[in-house]
Scaffold this motif. Sequence first.
Motif, PDB file in Angstrom:
ATOM      1  N   ILE A  31       0.868  -1.256  -0.035  1.00  6.94           N
ATOM      2  CA  ILE A  31       0.044   0.216  -0.178  1.00  6.94           C
ATOM      3  C   ILE A  31       0.986   1.448  -0.044  1.00  6.94           C
ATOM      4  O   ILE A  31       0.578   2.040  -0.770  1.00  6.94           O
ATOM      5  CB  ILE A  31      -0.975  -0.054   1.132  1.00  6.94           C
ATOM      6  N   TRP A  34       2.568   1.748  -3.474  1.00  2.51           N
ATOM      7  CA  TRP A  34       1.388   2.346  -4.305  1.00  2.51           C
ATOM      8  C   TRP A  34       1.256   3.595  -4.318  1.00  2.51           C
ATOM      9  O   TRP A  34       1.092   4.407  -5.082  1.00  2.51           O
ATOM     10  CB  TRP A  34       0.218   1.268  -4.097  1.00  2.51           C
ATOM     11  N   ASN A  35       0.930   4.254  -2.812  1.00  2.00           N
ATOM     12  CA  ASN A  35       0.842   5.547  -2.459  1.00  2.00           C
ATOM     13  C   ASN A  35       2.039   6.426  -3.065  1.00  2.00           C
ATOM     14  O   ASN A  35       1.724   7.524  -3.692  1.00  2.00           O
ATOM     15  CB  ASN A  35       0.583   5.672  -1.230  1.00  2.00           C
ATOM     16  N   SER A 338      -7.027   4.770  -0.035  1.00  2.00           N
ATOM     17  CA  SER A 338      -5.963   3.572  -0.343  1.00  2.00           C
ATOM     18  C   SER A 338      -5.668   2.916   1.044  1.00  2.00           C
ATOM     19  O   SER A 338      -5.359   1.898   1.069  1.00  2.00           O
ATOM     20  CB  SER A 338      -4.694   3.942  -1.181  1.00  2.00           C
ATOM     21  N   LYS A 344      -7.796   1.490  -3.925  1.00  2.00           N
ATOM     22  CA  LYS A 344      -6.432   1.027  -4.502  1.00  2.00           C
ATOM     23  C   LYS A 344      -6.710   0.061  -5.684  1.00  2.00           C
ATOM     24  O   LYS A 344      -6.460  -0.097  -6.748  1.00  2.00           O
ATOM     25  CB  LYS A 344      -5.455   0.343  -3.423  1.00  2.00           C
TER      26      LYS A 344
END
Length: 377
Positions: A31, A34-35, A338, A344
Motif C-alpha cells: 500500500i 502504491w501511494n 487506499s 487502490k
Amino acid sequence: MYVVDLLPEGERRRYAEVREFLQSRIRQASIDYWNREEFPFGLLAEMGKYGLGGIQVDGTSKLFKGLMYVEVARADVSLSALVGIHNELIVGMINELGSEEQKRRWLPGLTAFTQLGAFALTEPDHGSDIAGGLETTARRDGGEWVISGAKRWIGAGTIAEFALVWARDIADGRIKGFIVETDRAGYKATKIPHKIGLRIMQNADIVLDDVRVPAANLLPGATDFAAANDLLRDSRAWVGWQGAGIQLAAFDVARSYILERRQFGKELARFQLIQQQLSEILGNATASLALMVELARIQEAGKLEMAQAAMAKATTTRLARSSVAMGRSMLGGNGVSSDFEMGKLFGDAEILYTYEGSYEINSLIVGRAVTGRSAFV
C-alpha cells in the motif's frame, strides 16, 4: 478456493505456501509503495525466493501458474502485472525464441528475480494497431543493429537490465525482436507519473536514439512478428487470471470491512443491500475463476485460440470493474482511500480493463471469430 483441489498434491502445498507469503508479507506492505509510486525491490527479492520469477519454465501446470497469478493479484495488482509480464513475455520470449547464448546469459537471473526485462512493443502513436503501425526501425550495419524510435507505457522500463524491443527491419519490412541493454548509449527511459492505478509498476516512455546492439542481440526466433503471436495470446489470457484475483481481493476487503463497521447501531453485514452486493462480488469472482480454469484446460491441451483468450480477458476484467465498484460503494467514504485498500483496487481495475488490448478491442476479436466479419475499420 475449490479450484485448488484440482491441483496435484505437490502444487497444492506450494500454492498454500506462496499464498500465505503474499497475504502476510506483500498485501499490506504494497500500500505504501502504491501511494508513493515507488518500486519495492526488497519485496521482489523475497518473491524470487518463492519461485515467482520462473513459473513460466519450472514445469508446473497451466492451472498452477494461473492460480499464482490470481494470488499475486489478490495481494497487489501492480506486482501481479510485473510477475505476469516477466514470465509470459520476457522469460517466455527468451526461452522460446532466444538463442542458446541468450538463454544462458539471461534466464538464470530472470528466473531468480535478480534481473528484470522490459517488453517494449507499444508506441506513443500505436497501441491496438501496433502490428501494422509500428514505427521503430532497425537497420543492419555490419556486425551491429542500429535501432531508432520511441516506446510508451513500457512496464519496468526504468528499472530493467534490458528491454526486449520490437522494431521494423528497414531492409525487409518485418518486425523483429532485439535485446537492448538499458545502459547502451542512446537508450533513455523516463517514468510516466500520476497514474490512477498500477502505481507500483514503473511504466516508462522510452527513446531509442540510434542505439547500437550486436547482431547476436537479435532473437533468432523473432525475425517475424507472427513468431510472437502464441506468447502474446497467452499473455492476454494471463490478464484474465488477474481479473479473477482482483475480484477475490475486493471480496476479502469488503467482507472484512462490513463485519467490523457499524452503522445505525448494527454491523453493516446485517444490512440486506450490503449482503446482496457482497454476494454479487463473490459470484462474479467465482464465474471468472471457472472461466479461467476451463481456459487452463484448453491451454494444457495446446488448443487455445486468440479469440478465447480475448473473451476471457474482456469478461473477467469487465466483471472486475463491476465488482470493485460495488466494493467501493460498500465502504462508503472509506472506499476512496487506499488506506482501506478498496480505493487502490478501484484504480487498478481500470488499468486491467484497458491494457493487453482494451475491452472494446478484445470484444472485436471475439466478434470477428464468431461472425467471420472484421469490424476493426
